[in-house]
Write a protein that holds these residues in place. Structure first.
Motif, PDB file in Angstrom:
ATOM      1  N   LYS A  90      44.946  48.106  31.338  1.00  0.00           N
ATOM      2  CA  LYS A  90      44.984  49.558  31.462  1.00  0.00           C
ATOM      3  C   LYS A  90      44.698  50.225  30.119  1.00  0.00           C
ATOM      4  O   LYS A  90      43.976  51.217  30.036  1.00  0.00           O
ATOM      5  N   HIS A  91      45.257  49.695  29.055  1.00  0.00           N
ATOM      6  CA  HIS A  91      45.098  50.259  27.718  1.00  0.00           C
ATOM      7  C   HIS A  91      43.883  49.618  27.052  1.00  0.00           C
ATOM      8  O   HIS A  91      43.790  48.396  26.960  1.00  0.00           O
ATOM      9  N   ARG A  92      42.984  50.433  26.555  1.00  0.00           N
ATOM     10  CA  ARG A  92      41.744  49.928  25.969  1.00  0.00           C
ATOM     11  C   ARG A  92      41.567  50.360  24.512  1.00  0.00           C
ATOM     12  O   ARG A  92      40.501  50.187  23.952  1.00  0.00           O
ATOM     13  N   GLU A  93      42.603  50.930  23.889  1.00  0.00           N
ATOM     14  CA  GLU A  93      42.531  51.383  22.507  1.00  0.00           C
ATOM     15  C   GLU A  93      43.765  50.892  21.740  1.00  0.00           C
ATOM     16  O   GLU A  93      44.815  50.667  22.344  1.00  0.00           O
ATOM     17  N   PRO A  94      43.657  50.757  20.409  1.00  0.00           N
ATOM     18  CA  PRO A  94      44.801  50.297  19.593  1.00  0.00           C
ATOM     19  C   PRO A  94      45.782  51.425  19.307  1.00  0.00           C
ATOM     20  O   PRO A  94      46.036  51.777  18.153  1.00  0.00           O
ATOM     21  N   ALA A  95      46.360  52.006  20.351  1.00  0.00           N
ATOM     22  CA  ALA A  95      47.251  53.155  20.195  1.00  0.00           C
ATOM     23  C   ALA A  95      48.667  52.693  19.849  1.00  0.00           C
ATOM     24  O   ALA A  95      49.192  51.765  20.474  1.00  0.00           O
ATOM     25  N   VAL A  96      49.272  53.376  18.887  1.00  0.00           N
ATOM     26  CA  VAL A  96      50.640  53.088  18.441  1.00  0.00           C
ATOM     27  C   VAL A  96      51.438  54.381  18.496  1.00  0.00           C
ATOM     28  O   VAL A  96      50.943  55.453  18.109  1.00  0.00           O
ATOM     29  N   SER A  97      52.675  54.305  18.992  1.00  0.00           N
ATOM     30  CA  SER A  97      53.515  55.493  19.089  1.00  0.00           C
ATOM     31  C   SER A  97      53.915  55.975  17.697  1.00  0.00           C
ATOM     32  O   SER A  97      53.940  55.200  16.731  1.00  0.00           O
ATOM     33  N   ASP A  98      54.243  57.257  17.604  1.00  0.00           N
ATOM     34  CA  ASP A  98      54.624  57.843  16.319  1.00  0.00           C
ATOM     35  C   ASP A  98      56.134  57.829  16.096  1.00  0.00           C
ATOM     36  O   ASP A  98      56.661  58.596  15.297  1.00  0.00           O
ATOM     37  N   THR A  99      56.840  56.958  16.801  1.00  0.00           N
ATOM     38  CA  THR A  99      58.289  56.834  16.634  1.00  0.00           C
ATOM     39  C   THR A  99      58.604  56.009  15.388  1.00  0.00           C
ATOM     40  O   THR A  99      57.709  55.475  14.727  1.00  0.00           O
ATOM     41  N   GLU A 100      59.875  55.886  15.118  1.00  0.00           N
ATOM     42  CA  GLU A 100      60.306  55.176  13.908  1.00  0.00           C
ATOM     43  C   GLU A 100      59.916  53.702  13.941  1.00  0.00           C
ATOM     44  O   GLU A 100      59.548  53.126  12.921  1.00  0.00           O
ATOM     45  N   LYS A 101      59.958  53.083  15.126  1.00  0.00           N
ATOM     46  CA  LYS A 101      59.652  51.649  15.233  1.00  0.00           C
ATOM     47  C   LYS A 101      58.165  51.368  15.412  1.00  0.00           C
ATOM     48  O   LYS A 101      57.759  50.199  15.456  1.00  0.00           O
ATOM     49  N   LYS A 102      57.343  52.407  15.559  1.00  0.00           N
ATOM     50  CA  LYS A 102      55.882  52.264  15.634  1.00  0.00           C
ATOM     51  C   LYS A 102      55.447  51.264  16.698  1.00  0.00           C
ATOM     52  O   LYS A 102      54.575  50.414  16.457  1.00  0.00           O
ATOM     53  N   LYS A 103      56.062  51.360  17.856  1.00  0.00           N
ATOM     54  CA  LYS A 103      55.713  50.437  18.930  1.00  0.00           C
ATOM     55  C   LYS A 103      54.338  50.780  19.506  1.00  0.00           C
ATOM     56  O   LYS A 103      53.994  51.953  19.635  1.00  0.00           O
ATOM     57  N   PRO A 104      53.553  49.773  19.886  1.00  0.00           N
ATOM     58  CA  PRO A 104      52.292  50.052  20.575  1.00  0.00           C
ATOM     59  C   PRO A 104      52.558  50.744  21.909  1.00  0.00           C
ATOM     60  O   PRO A 104      53.601  50.536  22.540  1.00  0.00           O
ATOM     61  N   VAL A 105      51.621  51.567  22.335  1.00  0.00           N
ATOM     62  CA  VAL A 105      51.772  52.294  23.592  1.00  0.00           C
ATOM     63  C   VAL A 105      51.895  51.320  24.766  1.00  0.00           C
ATOM     64  O   VAL A 105      52.566  51.609  25.763  1.00  0.00           O
TER      65      VAL A 105
END
Length: 440
Positions: A390-405
């Motif tokens: 489903k995910h096709r880009e290297p997206a990372v959340s902007d939270t403190e732990k920087k988890k991938p989307v």
């Protein structure tokens, strides 16, 4: 040292030989001495050697880097960038919520109940219970459909009151009990019905039991589970997982699962809607047949069976099920996959498994045209691997732990089946319908 000639000297030598004249070492501009020739040859060899070493070293480095992005089985070429990854466009699926068949028949709470516990199921219970009672109980009086419906209602009500570990006698107690139990039926009648309730003909069971471990319950189970997809359409996100129904009685397919709170019970594969936790499809696991070999790719087989009939959905599952082949097969059925994956899977590139020099909270992505794999390091020595179509880009959340989307979506959807462990399945279905039917 072996004598070497320049290109001009070699040409003059050939010309002189053909014309039967002595070879000369003169050039048109100036004459080269023997020392100059040797020095030129050595410098030329040295430059060529350095250039060759640098080229070889560069080629070896590039080759090593490329090999790290080839899967361990050598069949999949991953990339560190998503430049060639195709965009995911989900197919159009079913409209989520109660189906038209269900909403057209829901008018009261009773009609909602009848959608699940149909008249056909009630008659099956009546027939087999009365048959068993006539054979083994003296002065037996047949039950009717009202008795069966009242009995099921009291079981659900006991769950509402959280009376799992409470004795039935206390529920019917005049002082400390609940009056609705006494008003529905006597305690003696409830106990008699509990002891004689049957779902099949016990006399014909041995022949069926030889080929089906669920013979005592198979007919009513299929009649009930067949209703579930007819009454409700799941949303875009569905979750497939295992549920352990606690049970310590005698059962040939009882499972031991130390990771579950109950540890012993009956394992059920469940496909549920993430938003409502509605159990869309259920399948009891009865184990492998005696004498048959262990099943290969069981996780893939279960997911494909449990999502049969769906389209345009995203399937979330854990590492027991997830594989590259499963993700490809779901794409052919116009569904996406998001799931954790074992590090020993041969389709993963070695680059994702190396975390020795990785920074904490760092994410490393790998891409094919339709698949995305990610390695996330939440703490030292820990490597979390996920696969997604489903995910096709290297997206990372902007939270403190920087988890991938990919991980945040997985965590959001994975708890769908876990919620079923907290509630009675039938009660959850009825509660879902009562709330959602008012909105449609």
């Amino acid at each position: 040292m072996k004598r070497r000639f320049t290109a001009r000297e070699a040409l003059d030598l050939v010309v002189a030989t053909n014309s039967e004249h002595p070879a000369t070492c003169e050039s048109e501009d100036e004459e080269l001495t023997s020392e100059d020739e040797v020095k030129f040859a050595l410098e030329s060899d040295s430059d060529s050697s350095c250039s060759s070493d640098e080229s070889t070293e560069s080629e070896d480095t590039e080759e090593t880097a490329d090999l790290q992005w080839i899967s361990k089985n050598g069949q999949i070429l991953w990339s560190s960038t998503h430049t060639e990854t195709l965009r995911y466009n989900p197919a159009k699926g079913m409209t989520p919520g109660p189906t038209h068949y269900a909403t057209a028949r829901i008018t009261t709470l009773q009609s909602c109940f009848d959608l699940f516990i149909t008249e056909e199921i009630i008659q099956l219970l009546l027939e087999n219970t009365n048959l068993h009672g006539r054979r083994f109980v003296t002065d037996w009086i047949d039950f009717d459909s009202t008795d069966i419906q009242a009995y099921i209602g009291l079981l659900i009500l006991a769950g509402v009151y959280k009376s799992r570990n409470e004795s039935t006698r206390s529920l019917w107690d005049v002082e400390n009990g609940r009056s609705i139990f006494r008003a529905t039926m006597s305690h003696r009648k409830f106990k008699l019905l509990s002891s004689t309730l049957r779902f099949d003909d016990r006399m014909t069971r041995p022949a069926r039991y030889m080929h089906d471990k669920l013979a005592a319950f198979r007919t009513i189970w299929e009649k009930w589970t067949h209703r579930l997809p007819l009454l409700f359409n799941p949303g875009q996100d569905v979750c497939v997982d295992e549920q352990l129904v606690p049970f310590k009685g005698r059962c040939r397919f009882r499972q031991y699962m130390p990771s579950k709170p109950a540890k012993y019970g009956i394992k059920i594969w469940v496909t549920c809607d993430v938003t409502t936790s509605y159990a869309w499809k259920l399948q009891i696991y009865t184990g492998k047949s005696p004498g048959s070999p262990a099943e290969v790719n069981q996780g893939k087989r279960v997911i494909l069976e449990m999502t049969e009939g769906l389209q345009g959905n995203t399937v979330t599952c854990d590492n027991f099920f997830t594989s590259y082949g499963l993700a490809e097969e779901l794409l052919k059925r116009k569904m996406a996959l998001v799931g954790t994956i074992h590090r020993n899977k041969p389709e993963l590139p070695p680059q994702l498994l190396q975390i020795k020099h990785r920074a904490l909270l760092s994410s490393l992505f790998a891409f094919t045209k339709t698949h995305t794999a990610v390695s996330y390091v939440p703490k030292r020595g820990k490597n979390v691997l996920l696969l997604s179509t489903k995910h096709r880009e290297p997206a990372v959340s902007d939270t403190e732990k920087k988890k991938p989307v990919i991980i945040t979506d997985y965590n959001r959807c994975k708890g769908g089946v876990d919620n079923l462990d907290k509630e009675c399945v039938i009660m959850l279905q009825l509660h879902t319908f009562i709330l959602t039917a008012k909105c449609f």
